[in-house]
Design a protein around this motif. Structure first.
Motif, short mmCIF file in Angstrom:
data_model
loop_
_atom_site.label_atom_id
_atom_site.label_comp_id
_atom_site.label_asym_id
_atom_site.label_seq_id
_atom_site.Cartn_x
_atom_site.Cartn_y
_atom_site.Cartn_z
N TRP A 108 0.84 -1.19 0.00
CA TRP A 108 0.00 0.00 0.00
C TRP A 108 0.87 1.24 0.00
O TRP A 108 2.08 1.17 0.21
N ARG A 109 0.24 2.38 -0.24
CA ARG A 109 0.96 3.65 -0.22
C ARG A 109 0.04 4.75 0.28
O ARG A 109 -1.19 4.63 0.25
N THR A 110 0.68 5.82 0.74
CA THR A 110 -0.04 7.02 1.14
C THR A 110 0.81 8.20 0.68
O THR A 110 2.03 8.10 0.60
N GLN A 145 13.24 9.63 5.41
CA GLN A 145 13.40 8.21 5.75
C GLN A 145 14.53 8.00 6.75
O GLN A 145 14.38 7.23 7.70
N ARG A 146 15.63 8.69 6.57
CA ARG A 146 16.75 8.57 7.53
C ARG A 146 16.33 9.03 8.92
O ARG A 146 16.65 8.38 9.92
N VAL A 147 15.62 10.14 8.98
CA VAL A 147 15.20 10.68 10.28
C VAL A 147 14.18 9.76 10.95
O VAL A 147 14.23 9.52 12.15
N ALA A 148 13.24 9.23 10.15
CA ALA A 148 12.17 8.40 10.70
C ALA A 148 12.57 6.96 10.95
O ALA A 148 11.88 6.24 11.68
N GLY A 157 3.92 16.21 -1.05
CA GLY A 157 4.82 15.93 -2.15
C GLY A 157 5.66 14.67 -1.99
O GLY A 157 6.60 14.45 -2.75
N HIS A 158 5.31 13.86 -1.03
CA HIS A 158 6.06 12.62 -0.76
C HIS A 158 5.11 11.42 -0.80
O HIS A 158 3.90 11.57 -0.69
N GLU A 159 5.71 10.25 -0.95
CA GLU A 159 4.93 9.02 -0.92
C GLU A 159 5.61 8.03 0.03
O GLU A 159 6.81 7.81 -0.06
N VAL A 169 10.29 6.01 1.71
CA VAL A 169 9.71 7.33 1.44
C VAL A 169 10.40 7.90 0.21
O VAL A 169 11.63 7.90 0.13
N THR A 170 9.60 8.37 -0.74
CA THR A 170 10.15 9.03 -1.91
C THR A 170 9.58 10.45 -1.99
O THR A 170 8.55 10.74 -1.41
#
Length: 148
Positions: free
Chosen positions: A81-83, A120-123, A87-89, A111-112
């Protein structure tokens, strides 16, 4: 200045002492999410088995509600799935694989977007912790169903 390479996906894995079909059913049954996804406060619709193209409104206990789009359901093997937002996915893969008499479950997130690699690095540490927590609860729920 060259861009930093995108980090690898955030991935966690767990062995579950239950057949893949039991685990897959818990993953795809929206009503069962309350058993293993403690961060979810509500989902609309709140019942049924997800299918490709399903759009669900998911409200976590923290943060804003988002629309989750199921992009793929792999019969007996998990779902993707995606959300989207700002401006990110966020793309998520919840994979179920047979292993001996049990199952290996793998959760993968990425995350893109313009700042996707940084986000992504932070999360990653908190996201991986959440994945492991959900996997533990999913394993407990599946193993409980098998013992009944």
């Amino acid at each position: 200045m060259p861009r930093a390479p995108h980090p690898p996906p955030i991935t966690s894995q767990r062995a579950v002492d239950a057949p893949p079909g039991v685990v897959h059913d818990l993953l795809t049954d929206v009503a069962a999410w309350a058993l293993w996804a403690p961060h979810v406060a509500s989902v609309v619709p709140d019942h049924g088995h997800v299918a490709p193209g399903w759009r669900l409104r998911v409200r976590p206990w923290f943060g804003p509600a988002t629309t989750m789009e199921v992009t793929e359901v792999l019969p007996g093997r998990g779902m993707r799935w995606r959300t989207r937002g700002a401006g990110h996915e966020l793309s998520y893969d919840q994979r179920v694989e047979a292993s001996g008499t049990g199952t290996i479950v793998t959760f993968t997130a990425s995350v893109t977007g313009p700042l996707g690699g940084l986000a992504q690095r932070v999360a990653a540490p908190l996201s991986a912790l959440g994945q492991r927590r959900r996997l533990a609860r999913l394993a407990a729920a599946a193993e409980h169903l098998v013992r009944r």
